[in-house]
Design an enzyme around this catalytic site. Structure first.
Site, PDB file in Angstrom:
ATOM      1  N   LYS A  70       0.736  -1.128   0.184  1.00 38.47           N
ATOM      2  CA  LYS A  70       0.165  -0.294   0.378  1.00 38.47           C
ATOM      3  C   LYS A  70       1.529   1.411  -0.115  1.00 38.47           C
ATOM      4  CE  LYS A  70      -0.885  -0.093   5.522  1.00 38.47           C
ATOM      5  NZ  LYS A  70      -1.407   0.142   6.328  1.00 38.47           N
ATOM      6  N   ARG A  83      -9.927   0.298  14.370  1.00 43.58           N
ATOM      7  CA  ARG A  83     -10.171   1.442  13.047  1.00 43.58           C
ATOM      8  C   ARG A  83     -10.987   0.409  12.626  1.00 43.58           C
ATOM      9  NH1 ARG A  83      -4.203   1.776  10.530  1.00 43.58           N
ATOM     10  NH2 ARG A  83      -4.526  -0.574  10.193  1.00 43.58           N
ATOM     11  N   TYR A 125      14.989  30.865   3.215  1.00 42.82           N
ATOM     12  CA  TYR A 125      14.288  32.168   3.857  1.00 42.82           C
ATOM     13  C   TYR A 125      14.997  32.338   4.708  1.00 42.82           C
ATOM     14  CZ  TYR A 125      11.812  30.789  -0.485  1.00 42.82           C
ATOM     15  OH  TYR A 125      10.911  30.784  -1.753  1.00 42.82           O
TER      16      TYR A 125
END
Length: 324
Positions: A34, A124, A243
């Site tokens: 998966k 789940r 940055y």
């Protein structure tokens, strides 16, 4: 090429699969591919394991369809219960086994081969163990298996409580379907061994060279390395590093083409300063810079787990497969 380069060692994945199969005493092995094989490329990984794995597991019907299109002919189990008629139609077309976890998914899955998922504590997906007979009454297809999932395999006492629940569900299924394959062990369960092995094991993270929390990865070989390509050399003129403000003066700097848009954490330096969206700065000057080779070590820096970093590290990357 401007992409990062992911070098994936298929032989390492094969050796990991054989190692797990050895731990499982030769029981059937379902290779979990998966999430694009945890970032390693589901189609190529599955084809490389075709002579070792007895079947494959995916999260989505679309992932299973991709395996079929690539030429995978062995059984494929979809973990996520189907949610609508479209899912059911595609599963039937591509000959995928689906997960049945409720009366609703049993109705949607009519005529499809399935594995029954039992909730033993992960909370789940899965039916309550006490409702297994009613669920079996509603299924109008072939029941190929029954399975559950250990939520904390490193906690043996908790896992034993789950196993006790699962044993009862397994008996109920096998009274009606004696050839159904029973499986509760993923990578951690396979490492626990003993009564957790059942008829088959599902191997996910261990295939790729890593172990679940609380287990040693000894005997496993990580299969993925990621490299960033040099895109510019420049003299430091003061100011910042991407940055962020530079903390010191530098000499000559190199810019490498990898950033947080490629799946790496902005706050974990790969060189000097924070990552930018598409690049980072380093004092090194090689043409290619290795930026990822140990998912555990990188995950610790990120405050996460190897599963997540593996799934992210090959984003926007070009994959190269080797066998050594």
């Amino acid at each position: 090429m401007q992409e990062t380069l992911s070098v994936i060692n298929l032989n390492a994945i094969r050796q990991n699969a054989l190692y797990i199969k050895g731990l499982a005493g030769g029981r059937a092995l379902y290779a979990v591919v998966k999430a694009d094989a945890y970032g390693h490329g589901a189609e190529r990984v599955s084809l490389a394991l075709n002579d070792i794995a007895d079947g494959f597991c995916v999260a989505l019907v679309s992932e299973g369809a991709a395996l079929r299109i690539a030429g995978v002919t062995k059984p494929v189990l979809v973990f996520t219960p189907i949610l609508d008629e479209e899912d059911a139609g595609r599963a039937k077309f591509y000959d995928l086994a689906v997960t049945v976890n409720s009366l609703r998914t049993a109705r949607l899955s009519r005529g499809l081969d399935c594995h029954v998922k039992v909730n033993t504590g992960m909370n789940r997906y899965g039916c309550d163990a006490g409702g297994i007979d009613a669920l079996l009454d509603s299924i109008q297809g072939g029941v190929l298996g029954v399975y559950s999932h250990l939520y904390a395999p490193c906690d043996r006492a908790a896992s034993m409580r789950q196993l006790t629940l699962f044993d009862e569900a397994e008996k109920a299924v096998k009274r009606r379907y004696p050839d159904a394959v029973s499986h509760i062990a993923a990578s951690g369960g396979a490492m626990l061994g003993g009564p957790f092995l059942k008829d088959a094991v599902r191997c996910g993270i261990a295939l790729y060279g890593y172990a679940p929390e609380g287990f040693s990865r000894k005997g496993l070989k990580p299969a993925l390395k990621v490299y960033a390509r040099l895109s510019q050399r420049t003299e430091f003129i003061g100011g910042g590093l991407g940055y962020s403000k530079a903390a010191k003066n530098y000499g000559r700097l190199s810019v490498y083409r990898a950033g947080y848009a490629d799946g790496f954490s902005r706050n974990v330096p790969l060189g000097e300063g924070n990552l930018c969206m598409d690049g980072f700065i380093s004092e090194e000057s090689s043409e290619w810079k290795e930026i990822f080779s140990d998912a555990d070590a990188y995950a610790q820096q990120c405050g996460t787990i190897s599963y997540e970093t593996l799934c992210s590290a090959t984003r926007r990357s070009r994959r190269v497969y080797i066998n050594r």
